[in-house]
Design an enzyme around this catalytic site. Structure first.
Site, PDB file in Angstrom:
ATOM      1  N   VAL A 129      -0.299   9.193  -4.569  1.00  0.00           N
ATOM      2  CA  VAL A 129      -0.813  10.447  -3.987  1.00  0.00           C
ATOM      3  C   VAL A 129      -0.496  10.505  -2.493  1.00  0.00           C
ATOM      4  O   VAL A 129      -0.070  11.543  -1.978  1.00  0.00           O
ATOM      5  CB  VAL A 129      -2.343  10.568  -4.202  1.00  0.00           C
ATOM      6  CG1 VAL A 129      -2.901  11.785  -3.476  1.00  0.00           C
ATOM      7  CG2 VAL A 129      -2.671  10.647  -5.695  1.00  0.00           C
TER       8      VAL A 129
ATOM      9  N   ARG B 156      -1.687  -5.428   3.150  1.00  0.00           N
ATOM     10  CA  ARG B 156      -0.374  -5.760   2.576  1.00  0.00           C
ATOM     11  C   ARG B 156       0.745  -4.935   3.198  1.00  0.00           C
ATOM     12  O   ARG B 156       1.857  -5.404   3.392  1.00  0.00           O
ATOM     13  CB  ARG B 156      -0.357  -5.485   1.056  1.00  0.00           C
ATOM     14  CG  ARG B 156      -1.176  -6.400   0.214  1.00  0.00           C
ATOM     15  CD  ARG B 156      -1.054  -6.014  -1.266  1.00  0.00           C
ATOM     16  NE  ARG B 156      -1.675  -4.712  -1.553  1.00  0.00           N
ATOM     17  CZ  ARG B 156      -2.967  -4.533  -1.812  1.00  0.00           C
ATOM     18  NH1 ARG B 156      -3.768  -5.566  -1.821  1.00  0.00           N
ATOM     19  NH2 ARG B 156      -3.466  -3.332  -2.079  1.00  0.00           N
TER      20      ARG B 156
ATOM     21  N   ARG C 188     -17.736  12.585  -5.404  1.00  0.00           N
ATOM     22  CA  ARG C 188     -17.639  13.902  -6.054  1.00  0.00           C
ATOM     23  C   ARG C 188     -18.961  14.425  -6.591  1.00  0.00           C
ATOM     24  O   ARG C 188     -19.209  15.621  -6.597  1.00  0.00           O
ATOM     25  CB  ARG C 188     -16.621  13.840  -7.199  1.00  0.00           C
ATOM     26  CG  ARG C 188     -15.193  13.658  -6.726  1.00  0.00           C
ATOM     27  CD  ARG C 188     -14.257  13.753  -7.896  1.00  0.00           C
ATOM     28  NE  ARG C 188     -12.924  13.322  -7.533  1.00  0.00           N
ATOM     29  CZ  ARG C 188     -12.154  12.560  -8.291  1.00  0.00           C
ATOM     30  NH1 ARG C 188     -12.594  12.142  -9.478  1.00  0.00           N
ATOM     31  NH2 ARG C 188     -10.956  12.224  -7.891  1.00  0.00           N
TER      32      ARG C 188
ATOM     33  N   CYS D 131      -7.783  14.929 -11.035  1.00  0.00           N
ATOM     34  CA  CYS D 131      -6.578  15.720 -11.316  1.00  0.00           C
ATOM     35  C   CYS D 131      -6.712  16.543 -12.596  1.00  0.00           C
ATOM     36  O   CYS D 131      -6.310  17.708 -12.658  1.00  0.00           O
ATOM     37  CB  CYS D 131      -5.356  14.818 -11.378  1.00  0.00           C
ATOM     38  SG  CYS D 131      -5.637  13.225 -12.162  1.00  0.00           S
TER      39      CYS D 131
ATOM     40  N   HIS E 275      -0.038  16.394 -16.200  1.00  0.00           N
ATOM     41  CA  HIS E 275      -1.054  16.313 -17.250  1.00  0.00           C
ATOM     42  C   HIS E 275      -1.010  17.600 -18.086  1.00  0.00           C
ATOM     43  O   HIS E 275      -0.916  18.704 -17.531  1.00  0.00           O
ATOM     44  CB  HIS E 275      -2.454  16.207 -16.640  1.00  0.00           C
ATOM     45  CG  HIS E 275      -2.732  14.919 -15.914  1.00  0.00           C
ATOM     46  ND1 HIS E 275      -1.913  13.819 -15.976  1.00  0.00           N
ATOM     47  CD2 HIS E 275      -3.775  14.571 -15.120  1.00  0.00           C
ATOM     48  CE1 HIS E 275      -2.441  12.841 -15.243  1.00  0.00           C
ATOM     49  NE2 HIS E 275      -3.563  13.270 -14.715  1.00  0.00           N
TER      50      HIS E 275
HETATM   51  N1  LIG Z   1      -2.564   9.479  -9.072  1.00  0.00           N
HETATM   52  C1  LIG Z   1      -3.140  10.663  -9.265  1.00  0.00           C
HETATM   53  O1  LIG Z   1      -2.616  11.547  -9.968  1.00  0.00           O
HETATM   54  C2  LIG Z   1      -4.468  10.941  -8.635  1.00  0.00           C
HETATM   55  C3  LIG Z   1      -4.998  12.223  -8.738  1.00  0.00           C
HETATM   56  C4  LIG Z   1      -6.241  12.511  -8.176  1.00  0.00           C
HETATM   57  C5  LIG Z   1      -6.905  11.506  -7.499  1.00  0.00           C
HETATM   58  N2  LIG Z   1      -6.365  10.252  -7.401  1.00  0.00           N
HETATM   59  C6  LIG Z   1      -7.116   9.234  -6.661  1.00  0.00           C
HETATM   60  O2  LIG Z   1      -6.403   8.904  -5.482  1.00  0.00           O
HETATM   61  C7  LIG Z   1      -6.598   7.529  -5.158  1.00  0.00           C
HETATM   62  C8  LIG Z   1      -5.245   6.831  -5.015  1.00  0.00           C
HETATM   63  O3  LIG Z   1      -4.526   6.970  -6.223  1.00  0.00           O
HETATM   64  P1  LIG Z   1      -2.969   6.632  -6.325  1.00  0.00           P
HETATM   65  O4  LIG Z   1      -2.602   7.070  -7.685  1.00  0.00           O
HETATM   66  O5  LIG Z   1      -2.220   7.160  -5.164  1.00  0.00           O
HETATM   67  O6  LIG Z   1      -3.014   5.018  -6.276  1.00  0.00           O
HETATM   68  P2  LIG Z   1      -1.885   3.968  -5.824  1.00  0.00           P
HETATM   69  O7  LIG Z   1      -0.532   4.483  -6.078  1.00  0.00           O
HETATM   70  O8  LIG Z   1      -2.293   2.686  -6.445  1.00  0.00           O
HETATM   71  O9  LIG Z   1      -2.091   3.880  -4.228  1.00  0.00           O
HETATM   72  C9  LIG Z   1      -3.232   3.294  -3.652  1.00  0.00           C
HETATM   73  C10 LIG Z   1      -3.140   3.389  -2.138  1.00  0.00           C
HETATM   74  O10 LIG Z   1      -4.354   2.863  -1.583  1.00  0.00           O
HETATM   75  C11 LIG Z   1      -4.028   1.815  -0.656  1.00  0.00           C
HETATM   76  N3  LIG Z   1      -5.074   0.811  -0.653  1.00  0.00           N
HETATM   77  C12 LIG Z   1      -5.472   0.036  -1.685  1.00  0.00           C
HETATM   78  N4  LIG Z   1      -6.458  -0.797  -1.279  1.00  0.00           N
HETATM   79  C13 LIG Z   1      -6.690  -0.519   0.021  1.00  0.00           C
HETATM   80  C14 LIG Z   1      -7.572  -1.033   0.990  1.00  0.00           C
HETATM   81  N5  LIG Z   1      -8.438  -2.013   0.711  1.00  0.00           N
HETATM   82  N6  LIG Z   1      -7.533  -0.526   2.247  1.00  0.00           N
HETATM   83  C15 LIG Z   1      -6.657   0.465   2.565  1.00  0.00           C
HETATM   84  N7  LIG Z   1      -5.786   1.000   1.678  1.00  0.00           N
HETATM   85  C16 LIG Z   1      -5.809   0.516   0.426  1.00  0.00           C
HETATM   86  C17 LIG Z   1      -2.711   1.273  -1.144  1.00  0.00           C
HETATM   87  O11 LIG Z   1      -2.080   0.568  -0.091  1.00  0.00           O
HETATM   88  P3  LIG Z   1      -1.000  -0.626  -0.401  1.00  0.00           P
HETATM   89  O12 LIG Z   1       0.293   0.052  -0.735  1.00  0.00           O
HETATM   90  O13 LIG Z   1      -0.964  -1.348   0.887  1.00  0.00           O
HETATM   91  O14 LIG Z   1      -1.548  -1.422  -1.531  1.00  0.00           O
HETATM   92  C18 LIG Z   1      -2.008   2.576  -1.523  1.00  0.00           C
HETATM   93  O15 LIG Z   1      -1.543   3.229  -0.372  1.00  0.00           O
HETATM   94  C19 LIG Z   1      -7.494   6.957  -6.252  1.00  0.00           C
HETATM   95  O16 LIG Z   1      -8.823   7.004  -5.805  1.00  0.00           O
HETATM   96  C20 LIG Z   1      -7.287   7.926  -7.394  1.00  0.00           C
HETATM   97  O17 LIG Z   1      -8.405   7.985  -8.258  1.00  0.00           O
HETATM   98  C21 LIG Z   1      -5.159   9.941  -7.943  1.00  0.00           C
END
Ligand SMILES: NC(=O)c1ccc[n+]([C@@H]2O[C@H](COP(=O)([O-])OP(=O)(O)OC[C@H]3O[C@@H](n4cnc5c(N)ncnc54)[C@H](OP(=O)(O)O)[C@@H]3O)[C@@H](O)[C@H]2O)c1
Length: 339
Positions: free
Chosen positions: A14, A39, A95, A124, A239
């Site tokens: 995201v 990281r 939320r 989403c 989706h």
């Molecule tokens: N994917 C979707 O379609 C979607 C839709 C709506 C909402 N969301 C929500 O958005 C959030 C992120 O989802 P995503 O799909 O983008 O996940 P993702 O691809 O796994 O990305 C996670 C991000 O969070 C960072 N992160 C993880 N642990 C952290 C920490 N302790 N401190 C600071 N940064 C940290 C990661 O950094 P690193 O790269 O350094 O690990 C990465 O930038 C989640 O809460 C999810 O529920 C996602």
């Protein structure tokens, strides 16, 4: 006026789209600072250096867009607010909090008024549903919804996309498969009727519970009957949802088609005889929500069936977050909480 913006979770599925959307939509930012975990700290991203979260780095922001998971939001979103920023959070952490507005830009923008620094972006799967259903709710009143979802793997994040890719390659190349890591079962060439977890012995998943609760909160319809079944499918992005809608007032498929054709953020694709209906592969990369297969449910005179498709990373997350940021600027709601 221009604003200093933090993007927390900037390296994720995201976050990378949020960075792109801020630039593409010309958000008035004096600086955009990417944050991620330890990281990634120090890495270059989009012309800036990725920052770790700490008391020094979080100072001096007007706006922070979060997509770094619930526990990071739980800890760091209030700290950004204390430091003077307004936070738009993509995680599920806030939320359901009655103090936190849960907002879809086309559906309930008025909920931003009086915010206390924290604003939640819906999940989403709920987001795209709301964009499609709000006009129907206004015209005919929603009484009951039965939703079945077919959710893509990017909805789980970057690691899930890699898992699908690796499994698919291994199967095609007839190599040994590794144990699934992200999902409880193999996702390649499969459909898994579990999105997130069955918490505390519940027979609905956390994603299904979110969809039911968030729908009622966003539409301000506490008595709306909703039942959701969420499944994960081996699709990269987008989706799809089969939605059975029961209205209080009669609404014909023709009226519904016309209504949705003029609705903000919606594109109707509905000529099934010619193979025209929304597809995940077409919705991926688009900001709109697509609706088709609009038809009468033959088992009930006030029920319609719809097929609703949206890009989970865009309207389902990043696009809506940036649209909320734009609304905050337009309504002068960014500076009002700065301490
Ligand atoms: N994917 C979707 O379609 C979607 C839709 C709506 C909402 N969301 C929500 O958005 C959030 C992120 O989802 P995503 O799909 O983008 O996940 P993702 O691809 O796994 O990305 C996670 C991000 O969070 C960072 N992160 C993880 N642990 C952290 C920490 N302790 N401190 C600071 N940064 C940290 C990661 O950094 P690193 O790269 O350094 O690990 C990465 O930038 C989640 O809460 C999810 O529920 C996602």
């Amino acid at each position: 006026m221009s604003y200093r913006v933090a993007v927390v979770g900037a390296t994720g599925a995201v976050g990378t789209v949020m960075l792109a959307k801020l630039r593409e939509r010309g958000f008035p930012a004096s600086e955009i600072v990417p944050f991620a975990s330890e990281r990634s700290a120090g890495r270059e991203l989009d012309g800036a250096i990725v920052q770790p979260l700490n008391d020094e780095t979080i100072q001096g922001f007007d706006l922070a867009l979060f997509s770094a998971g619930g526990s990071t939001s739980g800890e760091w979103a209030p700290r950004f607010v204390e430091a003077g920023a307004v936070v738009v959070d993509n995680s599920s952490k806030w939320r359901r909090d009655p103090e936190v507005p849960l907002v879809v830009s086309e559906v309930n923008p008025q909920a931003l008024d009086g915010h206390k620094g924290l604003i939640a972006n819906p999940s989403c799967s709920t987001m795209q549903l709301m964009v499609a259903l709000k006009p129907i709710h206004e015209r005919a009143g929603l009484e009951r919804l039965i939703v079945s979802t077919y959710q893509s793997v990017s909805g789980t994040g970057q690691r899930a996309v890699e898992e699908l890719e690796n499994q698919t390659r291994a199967i095609i190349e007839v190599k040994e498969l590794e144990q699934p890591n992200v999902y409880p079962h193999r996702i390649a060439f499969n459909v898994v009727p579990q999105v997130e977890t069955f918490k505390d012995g519940d027979d609905y998943t956390t994603e299904e519970r979110k969809m039911m609760a968030e729908t009622r909160k966003i539409l301000g319809a506490s008595d709306l009957a909703v039942s959701a079944t969420c499944a994960r499918v081996p699709v990269y992005t987008g989706h799809s949802e089969s939605v059975n809608v029961q209205t209080r007032e009669p609404l014909s498929p023709e009226e519904c088609r016309e209504l949705l054709s003029g609705a903000p953020g919606v594109i109707v694709l509905d000529n099934p005889a010619d193979g025209i209906y929304p597809l995940a592969i077409d919705a991926a990369g688009r900001d709109e929500v697509f609706v088709g297969r609009i038809r009468r449910d033959p088992s009930h005179e006030r029920c319609l069936n719809l097929w609703v498709v949206g890009d989970n990373l865009r309207k389902g997350a990043a696009t809506n977050a940036v649209q909320l940021a734009e609304l905050l600027v337009q309504r002068n709601l960014l500076r009002s909480v700065t301490v």
